[in-house]
Design a protein around this motif. Structure first.
Motif, PDB file in Angstrom:
ATOM      1  N   PRO A  49      43.878  26.187 -33.394  1.00 43.20           N
ATOM      2  CA  PRO A  49      45.065  26.557 -34.174  1.00 43.20           C
ATOM      3  C   PRO A  49      44.745  26.614 -35.664  1.00 43.20           C
ATOM      4  O   PRO A  49      44.131  25.694 -36.207  1.00 43.20           O
ATOM      5  N   GLN A  50      45.165  27.684 -36.316  1.00 50.20           N
ATOM      6  CA  GLN A  50      44.922  27.857 -37.750  1.00 50.20           C
ATOM      7  C   GLN A  50      46.153  27.570 -38.590  1.00 50.20           C
ATOM      8  O   GLN A  50      46.089  27.589 -39.817  1.00 50.20           O
ATOM      9  N   GLY A  51      47.283  27.325 -37.937  1.00 49.75           N
ATOM     10  CA  GLY A  51      48.523  27.137 -38.665  1.00 49.75           C
ATOM     11  C   GLY A  51      49.074  25.736 -38.539  1.00 49.75           C
ATOM     12  O   GLY A  51      48.335  24.753 -38.448  1.00 49.75           O
ATOM     13  N   LYS A  52      50.392  25.652 -38.487  1.00 45.12           N
ATOM     14  CA  LYS A  52      51.097  24.384 -38.414  1.00 45.12           C
ATOM     15  C   LYS A  52      51.956  24.367 -37.151  1.00 45.12           C
ATOM     16  O   LYS A  52      52.125  25.395 -36.488  1.00 45.12           O
ATOM     17  N   PHE A  53      52.528  23.189 -36.873  1.00 45.09           N
ATOM     18  CA  PHE A  53      53.394  23.048 -35.705  1.00 45.09           C
ATOM     19  C   PHE A  53      54.754  22.498 -36.129  1.00 45.09           C
ATOM     20  O   PHE A  53      54.854  21.706 -37.069  1.00 45.09           O
ATOM     21  N   VAL A  54      55.785  22.934 -35.436  1.00 48.14           N
ATOM     22  CA  VAL A  54      57.114  22.386 -35.605  1.00 48.14           C
ATOM     23  C   VAL A  54      57.713  22.241 -34.208  1.00 48.14           C
ATOM     24  O   VAL A  54      57.546  23.112 -33.351  1.00 48.14           O
ATOM     25  N   THR A  55      58.373  21.108 -33.980  1.00 48.21           N
ATOM     26  CA  THR A  55      59.005  20.871 -32.684  1.00 48.21           C
ATOM     27  C   THR A  55      60.514  20.898 -32.846  1.00 48.21           C
ATOM     28  O   THR A  55      61.079  20.138 -33.641  1.00 48.21           O
ATOM     29  N   VAL A  56      61.163  21.806 -32.127  1.00 48.52           N
ATOM     30  CA  VAL A  56      62.621  21.921 -32.153  1.00 48.52           C
ATOM     31  C   VAL A  56      63.126  22.114 -30.733  1.00 48.52           C
ATOM     32  O   VAL A  56      62.477  22.769 -29.918  1.00 48.52           O
ATOM     33  N   ASP A  57      64.272  21.524 -30.457  1.00 48.40           N
ATOM     34  CA  ASP A  57      64.897  21.648 -29.124  1.00 48.40           C
ATOM     35  C   ASP A  57      63.908  21.301 -28.014  1.00 48.40           C
ATOM     36  O   ASP A  57      63.935  21.883 -26.920  1.00 48.40           O
ATOM     37  N   GLY A  58      63.006  20.376 -28.317  1.00 47.79           N
ATOM     38  CA  GLY A  58      62.026  19.930 -27.326  1.00 47.79           C
ATOM     39  C   GLY A  58      60.862  20.870 -27.108  1.00 47.79           C
ATOM     40  O   GLY A  58      60.071  20.653 -26.182  1.00 47.79           O
ATOM     41  N   VAL A  59      60.723  21.900 -27.945  1.00 46.90           N
ATOM     42  CA  VAL A  59      59.645  22.879 -27.789  1.00 46.90           C
ATOM     43  C   VAL A  59      58.733  22.833 -29.020  1.00 46.90           C
ATOM     44  O   VAL A  59      59.217  22.904 -30.156  1.00 46.90           O
ATOM     45  N   PHE A 103      55.323  33.393 -36.291  1.00 47.21           N
ATOM     46  CA  PHE A 103      55.363  32.477 -35.145  1.00 47.21           C
ATOM     47  C   PHE A 103      54.500  32.990 -33.992  1.00 47.21           C
ATOM     48  O   PHE A 103      54.367  34.201 -33.773  1.00 47.21           O
ATOM     49  N   ASP A 104      53.937  32.046 -33.241  1.00 46.38           N
ATOM     50  CA  ASP A 104      53.543  32.336 -31.866  1.00 46.38           C
ATOM     51  C   ASP A 104      54.821  32.150 -31.048  1.00 46.38           C
ATOM     52  O   ASP A 104      55.363  31.031 -30.983  1.00 46.38           O
ATOM     53  N   ARG A 105      55.345  33.226 -30.478  1.00 50.03           N
ATOM     54  CA  ARG A 105      56.570  33.079 -29.697  1.00 50.03           C
ATOM     55  C   ARG A 105      56.304  32.201 -28.470  1.00 50.03           C
ATOM     56  O   ARG A 105      55.153  31.993 -28.089  1.00 50.03           O
ATOM     57  N   PRO A 106      57.347  31.644 -27.846  1.00 47.97           N
ATOM     58  CA  PRO A 106      57.148  30.691 -26.751  1.00 47.97           C
ATOM     59  C   PRO A 106      56.192  31.192 -25.669  1.00 47.97           C
ATOM     60  O   PRO A 106      56.373  32.268 -25.107  1.00 47.97           O
ATOM     61  N   GLY A 107      55.166  30.380 -25.415  1.00 47.45           N
ATOM     62  CA  GLY A 107      54.178  30.692 -24.383  1.00 47.45           C
ATOM     63  C   GLY A 107      52.972  31.447 -24.868  1.00 47.45           C
ATOM     64  O   GLY A 107      51.984  31.583 -24.140  1.00 47.45           O
ATOM     65  N   PHE A 108      53.000  31.920 -26.110  1.00 49.86           N
ATOM     66  CA  PHE A 108      51.895  32.699 -26.655  1.00 49.86           C
ATOM     67  C   PHE A 108      51.135  31.870 -27.692  1.00 49.86           C
ATOM     68  O   PHE A 108      51.704  30.985 -28.331  1.00 49.86           O
ATOM     69  N   GLY A 109      49.866  32.196 -27.859  1.00 45.96           N
ATOM     70  CA  GLY A 109      49.062  31.449 -28.819  1.00 45.96           C
ATOM     71  C   GLY A 109      49.061  29.971 -28.477  1.00 45.96           C
ATOM     72  O   GLY A 109      48.690  29.564 -27.381  1.00 45.96           O
ATOM     73  N   TYR A 110      49.540  29.166 -29.409  1.00 46.12           N
ATOM     74  CA  TYR A 110      49.584  27.717 -29.191  1.00 46.12           C
ATOM     75  C   TYR A 110      51.007  27.183 -29.108  1.00 46.12           C
ATOM     76  O   TYR A 110      51.243  25.995 -29.307  1.00 46.12           O
ATOM     77  N   SER A 111      51.966  28.029 -28.809  1.00 46.41           N
ATOM     78  CA  SER A 111      53.350  27.581 -28.648  1.00 46.41           C
ATOM     79  C   SER A 111      53.663  27.296 -27.182  1.00 46.41           C
ATOM     80  O   SER A 111      53.177  27.983 -26.289  1.00 46.41           O
ATOM     81  N   GLU A 112      54.486  26.294 -26.965  1.00 46.92           N
ATOM     82  CA  GLU A 112      54.892  25.929 -25.605  1.00 46.92           C
ATOM     83  C   GLU A 112      55.947  26.883 -25.066  1.00 46.92           C
ATOM     84  O   GLU A 112      56.654  27.546 -25.831  1.00 46.92           O
ATOM     85  N   ARG A 113      56.047  26.923 -23.744  1.00 47.91           N
ATOM     86  CA  ARG A 113      57.084  27.719 -23.075  1.00 47.91           C
ATOM     87  C   ARG A 113      57.540  26.947 -21.839  1.00 47.91           C
ATOM     88  O   ARG A 113      57.060  27.189 -20.724  1.00 47.91           O
ATOM     89  N   PRO A 114      58.466  26.004 -22.009  1.00 49.04           N
ATOM     90  CA  PRO A 114      58.930  25.206 -20.864  1.00 49.04           C
ATOM     91  C   PRO A 114      59.439  26.087 -19.729  1.00 49.04           C
ATOM     92  O   PRO A 114      60.120  27.083 -19.952  1.00 49.04           O
ATOM     93  N   ARG A 115      59.143  25.685 -18.526  1.00 48.23           N
ATOM     94  CA  ARG A 115      59.471  26.500 -17.365  1.00 48.23           C
ATOM     95  C   ARG A 115      60.927  26.356 -16.942  1.00 48.23           C
ATOM     96  O   ARG A 115      61.396  27.104 -16.076  1.00 48.23           O
ATOM     97  N   ASP A 116      61.647  25.404 -17.518  1.00 43.51           N
ATOM     98  CA  ASP A 116      63.038  25.220 -17.117  1.00 43.51           C
ATOM     99  C   ASP A 116      64.000  26.128 -17.892  1.00 43.51           C
ATOM    100  O   ASP A 116      65.219  26.006 -17.761  1.00 43.51           O
TER     101      ASP A 116
END
Length: 352
Positions: A49-59, A103-116
């Motif tokens: 990862p070359q950027g930063k992370f932020v966690t919102v709404d559990g993602v 942004f890396d949209r959910p599921g792309f790059g290093y962003s999460e994409r919860p299955r629920d």
């Protein structure tokens, strides 16, 4: 008697053949799994990862941030991630006058994409709006490319007080028959899709990688700079699931969104290449512009002759000009670089 004996005799012989075939298939899948796992780990080691992370709404979301000034949000298309905007040069060129957040949209790059969660454009827009609020952003110009335009439009519809304007590049706005959707969606299926994503699907994707890029860039050649886009980052099982899910959602999302375009009140710049082989510009860009003009007079259309789907690579300066135009219209324009004015000012200061 002879025939009965032959049937009985040949039955047991067939079973070892089937068992051997099943064993070979199992070994093939195991070998594929080990190969894909090794390539995935290597891709992530080579491209941390070359950027930063932020966690919102559990993602947990990954994003790149550059520059200062009015906030510009970049939303990539399906199958890629924020690195695409870096390679095109758009992030660096815009960062001279804007606070750029890609942004890396959910599921792309290093962003999460919860299955629920079903990650429709609306759900992504809500999540990204919350993320921007967490980053201290009060308002932003939002640019979307390809599938990202649906998310950008959803943001404009959901939080028009927050979105100062939209720049929509090579978007898919209206449903149409899509064979590529049927071919790309299976890895999103439960169980069978999971098996595919960890074994054969990444390998097939790698074999088709150049053909996929060629279709996206045609009629332009694939630029040499795009060698910096790591294929195996896009072919990791986690990202393949996101890509397949968005392929499956594309037509129903466009159908649902199209019913709401009349409510869009923010300024819009619609950009497209006339030779786009992924999202036909007549069916999508021209049609959207005509409808928006009829409803609110807030749309401007920019068509680039002879350009394909990756317009931001072919003409990043045209995309930046559209961003600047939206910023001016929205009253948030930074002090844009004017080489002639700066040269005259320097000459005046030196007494020339």
């Amino acid at each position: 008697m002879n025939r009965a004996y032959e049937c009985i005799a040949t039955g047991p012989r067939a079973r070892p053949g089937l068992a051997a075939g099943a064993a070979l298939a199992g070994l093939g899948l195991l070998a594929s799994y080990l190969f894909v796992r090794a390539k995935t780990r290597q891709a992530e080691r080579d491209n941390p990862p070359q950027g930063k992370f932020v966690t919102v709404d559990g993602v947990r979301l990954h994003y790149l941030e550059r520059g200062e000034g009015p906030t510009l949000v970049l939303l990539h298309g399906n199958g890629t991630y924020s690195r695409d905007f870096e390679i095109s040069g758009l992030i660096d060129s815009a960062a001279g006058h804007y606070r750029v957040i890609a942004f890396d949209r959910p599921g792309f790059g290093y962003s999460e994409r919860p299955r629920d969660t079903m990650w429709t454009p609306d759900n992504q827009a809500r999540l990204l709006h919350h993320a921007l609020q967490a980053l201290g952003v009060d308002n932003a110009i939002v640019l979307g490319h390809s599938w990202g335009t649906l998310v950008a439009l959803a943001m404009g519809l959901r939080v028009p007080h927050f979105v100062r304007g939209l720049v929509l590049v090579s978007g898919y706005y209206y449903p149409s028959p899509r064979l590529d959707v049927a071919l790309s969606s299976p890895p999103a299926l439960p169980v069978v899709g999971d098996l595919m994503r960890y074994t054969v699907a990444p390998i097939a994707g790698r074999l088709l990688w150049r053909a996929t890029l060629k279709r996206a860039f045609t009629p332009q050649k694939i630029p040499a700079s795009y060698r910096a886009m790591p294929a195996w980052m896009a072919l990791r099982p986690s990202q393949l699931r996101a890509s397949a899910a968005e392929a499956a959602l594309m037509v129903p999302s466009a159908l649902a969104m199209a019913r709401r375009y009349a409510r869009l009140k923010v300024p819009v710049r619609v950009l497209a290449g006339t030779r786009d082989a992924v999202a036909d510009c007549t069916h999508n860009a021209e049609r959207l512009h005509e409808r928006l003009q009829g409803w609110s007079k807030n749309s401007e259309l920019g068509l680039e002759p002879g350009v394909g789907h990756m317009l931001h690579h072919a003409h990043p300066e045209k995309v930046l000009a559209a961003i600047d135009a939206i910023a001016t219209q929205a009253g948030v324009a930074p002090a844009l670089h004017n080489p002639r004015a700066e040269a005259l000012a320097r000459a005046s200061e030196s007494g020339v």
